[in-house]
Motif scaffolding. Structure first.
Motif, PDB file in Angstrom:
ATOM      1  N   VAL A  98     -37.025-105.651  -8.385  1.00  0.00           N
ATOM      2  CA  VAL A  98     -37.308-105.171  -9.603  1.00  0.00           C
ATOM      3  C   VAL A  98     -36.067-104.729 -10.262  1.00  0.00           C
ATOM      4  O   VAL A  98     -35.315-103.797  -9.523  1.00  0.00           O
ATOM      5  N   LEU A  99     -35.714-105.372 -11.268  1.00  0.00           N
ATOM      6  CA  LEU A  99     -34.291-104.997 -11.827  1.00  0.00           C
ATOM      7  C   LEU A  99     -34.442-104.082 -12.781  1.00  0.00           C
ATOM      8  O   LEU A  99     -35.140-104.014 -13.932  1.00  0.00           O
ATOM      9  N   VAL A 100     -33.536-102.993 -12.696  1.00  0.00           N
ATOM     10  CA  VAL A 100     -33.647-101.808 -13.685  1.00  0.00           C
ATOM     11  C   VAL A 100     -32.169-101.894 -14.417  1.00  0.00           C
ATOM     12  O   VAL A 100     -31.164-101.633 -13.811  1.00  0.00           O
ATOM     13  N   GLY A 101     -32.218-102.290 -15.762  1.00  0.00           N
ATOM     14  CA  GLY A 101     -30.971-102.556 -16.422  1.00  0.00           C
ATOM     15  C   GLY A 101     -30.842-101.644 -17.567  1.00  0.00           C
ATOM     16  O   GLY A 101     -31.886-101.523 -18.392  1.00  0.00           O
ATOM     17  N   HIS A 102     -29.696-100.979 -17.653  1.00  0.00           N
ATOM     18  CA  HIS A 102     -29.386 -99.986 -18.759  1.00  0.00           C
ATOM     19  C   HIS A 102     -28.301-100.355 -19.685  1.00  0.00           C
ATOM     20  O   HIS A 102     -27.299-100.766 -19.479  1.00  0.00           O
ATOM     21  N   LEU A 124     -37.247-103.767 -15.605  1.00  0.00           N
ATOM     22  CA  LEU A 124     -37.257-102.480 -16.447  1.00  0.00           C
ATOM     23  C   LEU A 124     -35.843-102.596 -17.374  1.00  0.00           C
ATOM     24  O   LEU A 124     -34.793-102.360 -16.716  1.00  0.00           O
ATOM     25  N   LEU A 125     -35.904-102.369 -18.628  1.00  0.00           N
ATOM     26  CA  LEU A 125     -35.059-102.370 -19.467  1.00  0.00           C
ATOM     27  C   LEU A 125     -34.813-100.885 -20.092  1.00  0.00           C
ATOM     28  O   LEU A 125     -35.859-100.549 -20.813  1.00  0.00           O
ATOM     29  N   LEU A 126     -33.630-100.470 -19.902  1.00  0.00           N
ATOM     30  CA  LEU A 126     -33.549 -99.067 -20.603  1.00  0.00           C
ATOM     31  C   LEU A 126     -32.565 -99.142 -21.845  1.00  0.00           C
ATOM     32  O   LEU A 126     -31.491 -99.555 -21.739  1.00  0.00           O
ATOM     33  N   ASP A 127     -33.100 -99.025 -22.988  1.00  0.00           N
ATOM     34  CA  ASP A 127     -32.247 -99.334 -24.105  1.00  0.00           C
ATOM     35  C   ASP A 127     -31.391-100.576 -23.940  1.00  0.00           C
ATOM     36  O   ASP A 127     -30.058-100.368 -24.181  1.00  0.00           O
ATOM     37  N   VAL A 223     -39.944-102.006 -21.224  1.00  0.00           N
ATOM     38  CA  VAL A 223     -38.668-101.428 -22.199  1.00  0.00           C
ATOM     39  C   VAL A 223     -38.931 -99.891 -22.567  1.00  0.00           C
ATOM     40  O   VAL A 223     -39.873 -99.684 -23.105  1.00  0.00           O
ATOM     41  N   LEU A 224     -37.797 -98.965 -21.901  1.00  0.00           N
ATOM     42  CA  LEU A 224     -37.788 -97.533 -22.328  1.00  0.00           C
ATOM     43  C   LEU A 224     -36.954 -97.540 -23.163  1.00  0.00           C
ATOM     44  O   LEU A 224     -35.613 -97.832 -22.846  1.00  0.00           O
ATOM     45  N   SER A 225     -37.021 -96.771 -24.397  1.00  0.00           N
ATOM     46  CA  SER A 225     -36.081 -96.510 -25.439  1.00  0.00           C
ATOM     47  C   SER A 225     -36.084 -94.997 -25.615  1.00  0.00           C
ATOM     48  O   SER A 225     -37.168 -94.449 -25.652  1.00  0.00           O
ATOM     49  N   GLY A 226     -34.800 -94.457 -25.930  1.00  0.00           N
ATOM     50  CA  GLY A 226     -34.761 -93.196 -26.366  1.00  0.00           C
ATOM     51  C   GLY A 226     -34.559 -93.198 -28.072  1.00  0.00           C
ATOM     52  O   GLY A 226     -34.217 -93.815 -28.559  1.00  0.00           O
ATOM     53  N   ALA A 227     -35.295 -92.053 -28.625  1.00  0.00           N
ATOM     54  CA  ALA A 227     -35.504 -91.892 -30.025  1.00  0.00           C
ATOM     55  C   ALA A 227     -34.748 -90.726 -30.560  1.00  0.00           C
ATOM     56  O   ALA A 227     -34.325 -90.735 -31.722  1.00  0.00           O
ATOM     57  N   SER A 228     -33.821 -90.299 -29.637  1.00  0.00           N
ATOM     58  CA  SER A 228     -33.120 -89.193 -30.043  1.00  0.00           C
ATOM     59  C   SER A 228     -31.618 -89.570 -30.186  1.00  0.00           C
ATOM     60  O   SER A 228     -31.043 -90.701 -29.674  1.00  0.00           O
ATOM     61  N   VAL A 229     -30.732 -88.496 -30.504  1.00  0.00           N
ATOM     62  CA  VAL A 229     -29.437 -88.604 -30.439  1.00  0.00           C
ATOM     63  C   VAL A 229     -28.513 -87.345 -29.856  1.00  0.00           C
ATOM     64  O   VAL A 229     -29.117 -86.364 -29.979  1.00  0.00           O
ATOM     65  N   ASP A 230     -27.513 -87.620 -28.899  1.00  0.00           N
ATOM     66  CA  ASP A 230     -27.025 -86.538 -28.423  1.00  0.00           C
ATOM     67  C   ASP A 230     -25.432 -86.798 -28.528  1.00  0.00           C
ATOM     68  O   ASP A 230     -24.906 -87.715 -29.186  1.00  0.00           O
ATOM     69  N   PRO A 277     -31.168 -91.869 -18.305  1.00  0.00           N
ATOM     70  CA  PRO A 277     -31.447 -91.814 -17.012  1.00  0.00           C
ATOM     71  C   PRO A 277     -31.183 -90.496 -16.410  1.00  0.00           C
ATOM     72  O   PRO A 277     -32.019 -90.228 -15.457  1.00  0.00           O
ATOM     73  N   LEU A 278     -30.259 -89.458 -17.221  1.00  0.00           N
ATOM     74  CA  LEU A 278     -30.253 -88.164 -16.472  1.00  0.00           C
ATOM     75  C   LEU A 278     -31.209 -87.060 -16.990  1.00  0.00           C
ATOM     76  O   LEU A 278     -31.687 -86.094 -16.359  1.00  0.00           O
ATOM     77  N   THR A 279     -32.013 -87.424 -18.111  1.00  0.00           N
ATOM     78  CA  THR A 279     -32.751 -86.352 -18.802  1.00  0.00           C
ATOM     79  C   THR A 279     -34.269 -86.967 -18.447  1.00  0.00           C
ATOM     80  O   THR A 279     -35.038 -86.083 -18.632  1.00  0.00           O
ATOM     81  N   HIS A 280     -34.533 -88.270 -18.301  1.00  0.00           N
ATOM     82  CA  HIS A 280     -36.015 -88.658 -18.097  1.00  0.00           C
ATOM     83  C   HIS A 280     -35.993 -89.674 -16.841  1.00  0.00           C
ATOM     84  O   HIS A 280     -36.498 -90.562 -16.896  1.00  0.00           O
ATOM     85  N   PRO A 281     -35.614 -89.192 -15.634  1.00  0.00           N
ATOM     86  CA  PRO A 281     -35.627 -89.843 -14.443  1.00  0.00           C
ATOM     87  C   PRO A 281     -37.213 -90.089 -14.117  1.00  0.00           C
ATOM     88  O   PRO A 281     -37.330 -91.173 -13.519  1.00  0.00           O
ATOM     89  N   HIS A 282     -37.989 -89.078 -14.427  1.00  0.00           N
ATOM     90  CA  HIS A 282     -39.317 -89.395 -14.071  1.00  0.00           C
ATOM     91  C   HIS A 282     -40.300 -90.611 -14.684  1.00  0.00           C
ATOM     92  O   HIS A 282     -40.946 -91.258 -14.254  1.00  0.00           O
ATOM     93  N   ALA A 283     -39.759 -90.643 -16.130  1.00  0.00           N
ATOM     94  CA  ALA A 283     -40.187 -91.700 -16.914  1.00  0.00           C
ATOM     95  C   ALA A 283     -39.757 -93.124 -16.091  1.00  0.00           C
ATOM     96  O   ALA A 283     -40.583 -93.746 -16.323  1.00  0.00           O
ATOM     97  N   ILE A 284     -38.595 -93.128 -15.842  1.00  0.00           N
ATOM     98  CA  ILE A 284     -37.847 -94.340 -15.165  1.00  0.00           C
ATOM     99  C   ILE A 284     -38.656 -94.687 -13.783  1.00  0.00           C
ATOM    100  O   ILE A 284     -39.202 -95.663 -13.659  1.00  0.00           O
TER     101      ILE A 284
END
Length: 295
Positions: A98-102, A124-127, A223-230, A277-284
């Motif tokens: 299972v490949l998890v690529g950010h 699993l693709l992260l943004d 695909v997991l994506s972030g909708a916020s800005v930091d 990955p730091l704020t939403h590890p459970h979602a991953i």
């Protein structure tokens, strides 16, 4: 640079260099995390530890990043995926994976799946970076119009490094205390702070590699994506442009999922690109668990 290992993980001899790797958990399929440009494996420690509760999970720093030995950057997708494949074989971890690529790591994950479909259980693709990125961006945000070839990192003055460290102190706050300062120190070190820029110098060529590589295998894909800005996103780019990019990216991610026979896109309203990955590890971890049961 010949690196020394952090307080966890180990250095694995691979050809003429050493790569840092951390393995936890038991069983299969093996989950492999592929960091984004300038990222390091320990950035994903929280998700890794959760995944290791139900299967084998692997963190690693590709050559030229984190605690692995140096390599000339940038590198091609094939160079990076060959290295990963050899590393997994060397430590005796067999696929399918299972490949998890950010971010940029998403391009590496896709290329691995293109080249080695029989070794890919799910993706699993992260943004993620994707071959169709420019098709969904307004002209002023297209990679073709904003390559990093002419971009220079600001001079690494004490003041600049202190500003970066302050942002990282917030970003990496969720990490366990015993690794947090070590991760921040490595990120702001003179040899690693420019890594993200260096890895992306050939981004247009990487997209061509993906386009020439053919379709992804028919495996479960999320695909997991972030909708916020930091703050990590607005250090070098105005917030309004970042938000415009986020909006366009979500249309791309919907298209990626729709193109895959078993694809899904889930947007996380409070997640941001770099720190997802730091704020939403459970979602991953939840997404990985879902993919394993679908594969």
């Amino acid at each position: 640079m010949r690196s020394t290992a952090p307080i966890t993980g180990r250095l694995v001899e691979l050809n003429d260099r050493r790569l840092w790797l951390h393995q936890s958990g038991e069983g299969g399929p093996v989950v492999v995390f592929l960091p984004g440009a300038g990222g390091m494996a320990l950035d994903y420690l929280l998700a890794h530890d959760l995944v290791a509760e139900f299967t084998t999970s692997v963190l690693y720093d590709r050559a030229g990043t984190g605690w692995s030995d140096d390599a000339e950057l940038p590198r091609t997708l094939d160079e990076v995926t060959d290295e990963l494949r050899n590393l997994l074989a060397t430590v005796g971890l067999s696929g399918p994976y299972v490949l998890v690529g950010h971010s940029l790591g998403g391009a590496y994950a896709q290329r691995y799946a293109q080249r080695f479909p029989a070794e890919t259980a799910a993706i699993l693709l992260l943004d993620p970076l994707h071959a169709d990125y420019d098709n969904y961006m307004p002209d002023h945000l297209k990679l073709a119009a904003n390559t990093t070839e002419d971009v220079e990192l600001p001079e690494l003055t004490d003041e600049f490094v202190s500003q970066v460290r302050a942002v990282f102190a917030t970003s990496f706050g969720p990490l366990p205390e015993h690794v947090r300062e070590q991760v921040i120190d490595k990120h702001v070190s003179p040899e690693r702070l420019p890594t993200g820029l260096h890895e992306g110098l050939n981004v247009l060529a990487l997209l061509e590699e993906l386009r020439a590589g053919g379709p992804l295998p028919d495996v479960p894909l999320i695909v997991l994506s972030g909708a916020s800005v930091d703050a990590s996103q607005t250090m070098f780019q105005p917030e309004e442009l970042v938000r415009e990019q986020v909006t366009a990216s979500h249309v791309l991610y919907d298209a990626i999922a729709a193109k895959s026979p078993r694809g899904e896109h889930h947007s996380l309203p409070t997640a941001a690109h770099v720190t997802l990955p730091l704020t939403h590890p459970h979602a991953i971890a939840t997404a990985v668990h879902t993919l394993i049961h679908q594969s």
